[in-house]
Motif scaffolding. Structure first.
Motif, PDB file in Angstrom:
ATOM      1  N   VAL A 196      30.130  33.164  48.656  1.00 27.65           N
ATOM      2  CA  VAL A 196      31.085  34.169  48.165  1.00 27.65           C
ATOM      3  C   VAL A 196      32.388  34.097  48.959  1.00 27.65           C
ATOM      4  N   ALA A 197      32.260  33.973  50.298  1.00 26.47           N
ATOM      5  CA  ALA A 197      33.460  33.901  51.137  1.00 26.47           C
ATOM      6  C   ALA A 197      34.264  32.651  50.838  1.00 26.47           C
ATOM      7  N   GLU A 198      33.587  31.516  50.681  1.00 29.01           N
ATOM      8  CA  GLU A 198      34.300  30.275  50.386  1.00 29.01           C
ATOM      9  C   GLU A 198      34.920  30.309  48.983  1.00 29.01           C
ATOM     10  N   GLY A 199      34.254  30.977  48.046  1.00 24.91           N
ATOM     11  CA  GLY A 199      34.820  31.118  46.702  1.00 24.91           C
ATOM     12  C   GLY A 199      36.112  31.893  46.725  1.00 24.91           C
ATOM     13  N   GLN A 200      36.169  32.955  47.522  1.00 20.37           N
ATOM     14  CA  GLN A 200      37.404  33.728  47.649  1.00 20.37           C
ATOM     15  C   GLN A 200      38.499  32.893  48.297  1.00 20.37           C
ATOM     16  N   ARG A 201      38.105  32.065  49.247  1.00 19.33           N
ATOM     17  CA  ARG A 201      39.084  31.192  49.907  1.00 19.33           C
ATOM     18  C   ARG A 201      39.660  30.183  48.912  1.00 19.33           C
ATOM     19  N   LEU A 202      38.790  29.612  48.063  1.00 19.98           N
ATOM     20  CA  LEU A 202      39.248  28.639  47.084  1.00 19.98           C
ATOM     21  C   LEU A 202      40.179  29.282  46.062  1.00 19.98           C
ATOM     22  N   GLY A 203      39.881  30.541  45.707  1.00 28.39           N
ATOM     23  CA  GLY A 203      40.729  31.224  44.733  1.00 28.39           C
ATOM     24  C   GLY A 203      42.115  31.516  45.271  1.00 28.39           C
ATOM     25  N   ASP A 240      43.597  29.670  47.755  1.00 31.50           N
ATOM     26  CA  ASP A 240      44.271  28.442  48.199  1.00 31.50           C
ATOM     27  C   ASP A 240      43.737  27.268  47.392  1.00 31.50           C
ATOM     28  N   ARG A 241      44.457  26.892  46.291  1.00 35.07           N
ATOM     29  CA  ARG A 241      44.001  25.819  45.413  1.00 35.07           C
ATOM     30  C   ARG A 241      44.035  24.456  46.102  1.00 35.07           C
ATOM     31  N   GLY A 242      44.817  24.320  47.156  1.00 36.61           N
ATOM     32  CA  GLY A 242      44.927  23.027  47.813  1.00 36.61           C
ATOM     33  C   GLY A 242      43.848  22.769  48.841  1.00 36.61           C
ATOM     34  N   ALA A 243      42.931  23.709  49.006  1.00 31.34           N
ATOM     35  CA  ALA A 243      41.889  23.570  50.026  1.00 31.34           C
ATOM     36  C   ALA A 243      40.575  23.112  49.425  1.00 31.34           C
ATOM     37  N   THR A 244      40.634  22.395  48.295  1.00 32.12           N
ATOM     38  CA  THR A 244      39.397  21.999  47.614  1.00 32.12           C
ATOM     39  C   THR A 244      38.541  21.096  48.480  1.00 32.12           C
ATOM     40  N   ALA A 245      39.137  20.089  49.116  1.00 33.75           N
ATOM     41  CA  ALA A 245      38.365  19.163  49.958  1.00 33.75           C
ATOM     42  C   ALA A 245      37.766  19.886  51.155  1.00 33.75           C
ATOM     43  N   SER A 246      38.540  20.772  51.763  1.00 33.47           N
ATOM     44  CA  SER A 246      38.048  21.524  52.931  1.00 33.47           C
ATOM     45  C   SER A 246      36.903  22.447  52.531  1.00 33.47           C
ATOM     46  N   VAL A 247      37.034  23.094  51.364  1.00 36.97           N
ATOM     47  CA  VAL A 247      35.961  23.985  50.896  1.00 36.97           C
ATOM     48  C   VAL A 247      34.702  23.196  50.600  1.00 36.97           C
ATOM     49  N   SER A 284      33.063  22.428  53.873  1.00 36.59           N
ATOM     50  CA  SER A 284      32.452  23.653  54.415  1.00 36.59           C
ATOM     51  C   SER A 284      31.164  23.989  53.675  1.00 36.59           C
ATOM     52  N   TRP A 285      31.214  23.843  52.343  1.00 31.79           N
ATOM     53  CA  TRP A 285      30.019  24.112  51.550  1.00 31.79           C
ATOM     54  C   TRP A 285      28.879  23.178  51.952  1.00 31.79           C
ATOM     55  N   PHE A 286      29.187  21.905  52.124  1.00 32.64           N
ATOM     56  CA  PHE A 286      28.155  20.939  52.506  1.00 32.64           C
ATOM     57  C   PHE A 286      27.515  21.313  53.844  1.00 32.64           C
ATOM     58  N   LEU A 287      28.324  21.677  54.824  1.00 29.40           N
ATOM     59  CA  LEU A 287      27.788  22.070  56.135  1.00 29.40           C
ATOM     60  C   LEU A 287      26.950  23.341  56.034  1.00 29.40           C
ATOM     61  N   ALA A 288      27.434  24.326  55.250  1.00 33.96           N
ATOM     62  CA  ALA A 288      26.681  25.577  55.107  1.00 33.96           C
ATOM     63  C   ALA A 288      25.311  25.323  54.486  1.00 33.96           C
ATOM     64  N   VAL A 289      25.270  24.487  53.449  1.00 37.72           N
ATOM     65  CA  VAL A 289      23.988  24.169  52.809  1.00 37.72           C
ATOM     66  C   VAL A 289      23.065  23.444  53.783  1.00 37.72           C
ATOM     67  N   ASP A 317      35.860  33.574  58.358  1.00 36.01           N
ATOM     68  CA  ASP A 317      34.888  33.987  59.386  1.00 36.01           C
ATOM     69  C   ASP A 317      33.608  34.440  58.685  1.00 36.01           C
ATOM     70  N   GLY A 318      32.857  33.472  58.149  1.00 39.55           N
ATOM     71  CA  GLY A 318      31.666  33.767  57.359  1.00 39.55           C
ATOM     72  C   GLY A 318      30.441  34.086  58.202  1.00 39.55           C
ATOM     73  N   PRO A 319      29.342  34.414  57.531  1.00 40.09           N
ATOM     74  CA  PRO A 319      28.127  34.846  58.227  1.00 40.09           C
ATOM     75  C   PRO A 319      27.211  33.685  58.644  1.00 40.09           C
ATOM     76  N   LEU A 320      27.701  32.442  58.602  1.00 43.07           N
ATOM     77  CA  LEU A 320      26.824  31.317  58.917  1.00 43.07           C
ATOM     78  C   LEU A 320      26.322  31.360  60.361  1.00 43.07           C
ATOM     79  N   VAL A 321      27.023  32.067  61.233  1.00 42.38           N
ATOM     80  CA  VAL A 321      26.602  32.148  62.630  1.00 42.38           C
ATOM     81  C   VAL A 321      25.232  32.808  62.781  1.00 42.38           C
ATOM     82  N   LEU A 322      24.794  33.563  61.765  1.00 39.20           N
ATOM     83  CA  LEU A 322      23.476  34.198  61.842  1.00 39.20           C
ATOM     84  C   LEU A 322      22.346  33.172  61.916  1.00 39.20           C
ATOM     85  N   VAL A 323      22.549  31.995  61.350  1.00 40.28           N
ATOM     86  CA  VAL A 323      21.488  30.980  61.361  1.00 40.28           C
ATOM     87  C   VAL A 323      21.219  30.465  62.774  1.00 40.28           C
TER      88      VAL A 323
END
Length: 391
Positions: free
Chosen positions: A31-38, A40-47, A50-55, A89-95
């Motif tokens: 959800v946080a990364e989706g808001q970021r993509l919405g 900043d359209r130029g951050a597709t590669a970065s998102v 980030s998605w790959f690392l989160a998964v 600043d997403g919640p991935l630190v909980l893992v």
């Protein structure tokens, strides 16, 4: 409207808890990364990175039970790289926090402390570089959280270790108690049977009538031994089996010991004094077993012909002595057996004392003192020494 039973709601545990936590974190991160993509359209590669690392980090968490240290390091490093790529600043630190707690709870304190230090150093380096995402307050708060997580995990490990040690101690005490009961029951009856069998073999040809009398005593003694053995082994019964209903042995059944010893050729005289009020169950049982073991030793080792059992019930303690006219302690070899050790353990378990040695006119004497409180209040530690026959 359907009624919701709150008592049936249970939080997931074990591997399901890891899956649930990983799933929740992954959804929130998405959800946080989706808001970021919405925004900043130029951050597709970065998102995408980030998605790959989160998964990857969330998928590794359920594997922590098989590879705890490896998963811990992977989640720490993967989360650090994620925060370098993402501006959220997403919640991935909980893992990694959950992985650190699990490591500390398993007793792997050094590994968890090392991983926590790496996380703090990494965040601190980001502050020094001036990424703008975190500041000194964030580093301080993260340090406090990680210290608390590792401390809580270490406390959990200590509590589990203490509970396991306490369970092992209780199991050991129970095994010793059962062994002591079996020794007292089987040892006494088998000693009497041995003496009677020897007598029957010796008199079989010379005096068949006395041999028959000895065989009758053997039959009675073996029957009594089997009854007590079944009652003692009842402690090992299944939970749903019916509890034994036979009464616990006590001084009220001392006449049975006298009769059994008499069949083995031992003349026993019982002298009782003091009050007549009922004794606490643990004290009554211990006194019965001590007298039983003393008579068994007299039959088996001393060659005694006469035994005097003296029992005095005071207001706050029971004292008893068993004196025989046998060969005494130095020649009988009774000092090295397990019977005296078992009697001593029984007395000490109830806060009493037991001593053995030669009598004033040779022979062997067992002296015992067992205290008990007024009004027969429970004695600390005595409840664990109840006779299995009583359930």
């Amino acid at each position: 409207m359907p009624h919701l039973d709150a008592t049936r709601l249970r939080l997931p545990t074990g591997p399901r808890a890891d899956l649930a936590l990983a799933g929740i974190v992954l959804v929130l991160t998405g959800v946080a990364e989706g808001q970021r993509l919405g925004s900043d359209r130029g951050a597709t590669a970065s998102v995408a990175g980030s998605w790959f690392l989160a998964v990857a980090v969330c998928a590794a968490l359920p594997l922590r039970r098989r590879y705890p240290v490896a998963v811990g390091w992977f989640t720490v490093v993967g989360t650090g790289v994620y925060y370098l790529l993402s501006t959220v600043d997403g919640p991935l630190v909980l893992v990694p926090v959950a992985a650190l707690y699990a490591l500390a709870a398993q007793g792997r304190t050094r590994a968890s402390v090392a991983m926590a230090a790496v996380m703090v150093i990494g965040v601190g380096a980001g502050v020094l570089v001036g990424t703008g995402d975190v500041n000194g307050t964030a580093v301080f708060m993260l340090t406090g959280w990680l210290v608390a997580v590792v401390a809580l995990g270490a406390m959990r490990h200590g509590r589990v270790a203490y509970a396991e040690e306490e369970a092992r101690l209780r199991a050991t005490q129970e095994r010793l108690r059962i062994a002591r009961e079996l020794h007292d029951v089987i040892g006494h009856n088998m000693s009497m049977i041995h003496v009677q069998a020897s007598s029957a073999l010796h008199r079989l040809r010379k005096d068949p009538a006395q041999a028959q009398e000895a065989l009758t005593a053997i039959k009675q003694g073996s029957k009594e031994g089997l009854r007590e053995l079944r009652a003692t082994l009842g402690v090992l019964r299944q939970v749903d089996e019916e509890a034994p209903t036979a009464p616990s042995p006590g001084l009220s059944r001392i006449d049975e010991l006298v009769s059994s010893a008499a069949r083995a050729g031992l003349d026993v005289r019982v002298e009782q004094s003091g009050g007549r009020s009922p004794l606490p169950a643990a004290v009554d049982l211990a006194a019965y077993r001590i007298v039983q073991e003393s008579l068994t030793n007299a039959v088996r080792h001393s060659g005694a012909g006469h035994v005097v059992v003296s029992i005095h019930r005071g207001e706050r303690e029971l004292t008893l002595s068993v004196r025989d006219d046998g060969r005494g302690a130095t020649r009988s070899g009774r000092e090295g057996g397990s019977g005296i050790a078992g009697m001593t353990e029984r007395a000490h378990a109830l806060g009493g004392t037991l001593s053995t040695g030669s009598g004033s006119a040779d022979g062997f004497v067992v002296r015992c003192r067992i205290p008990f409180p007024d009004h027969h209040e429970p004695i600390g530690g005595a409840a664990d020494d109840q006779d299995p026959a009583g359930g």
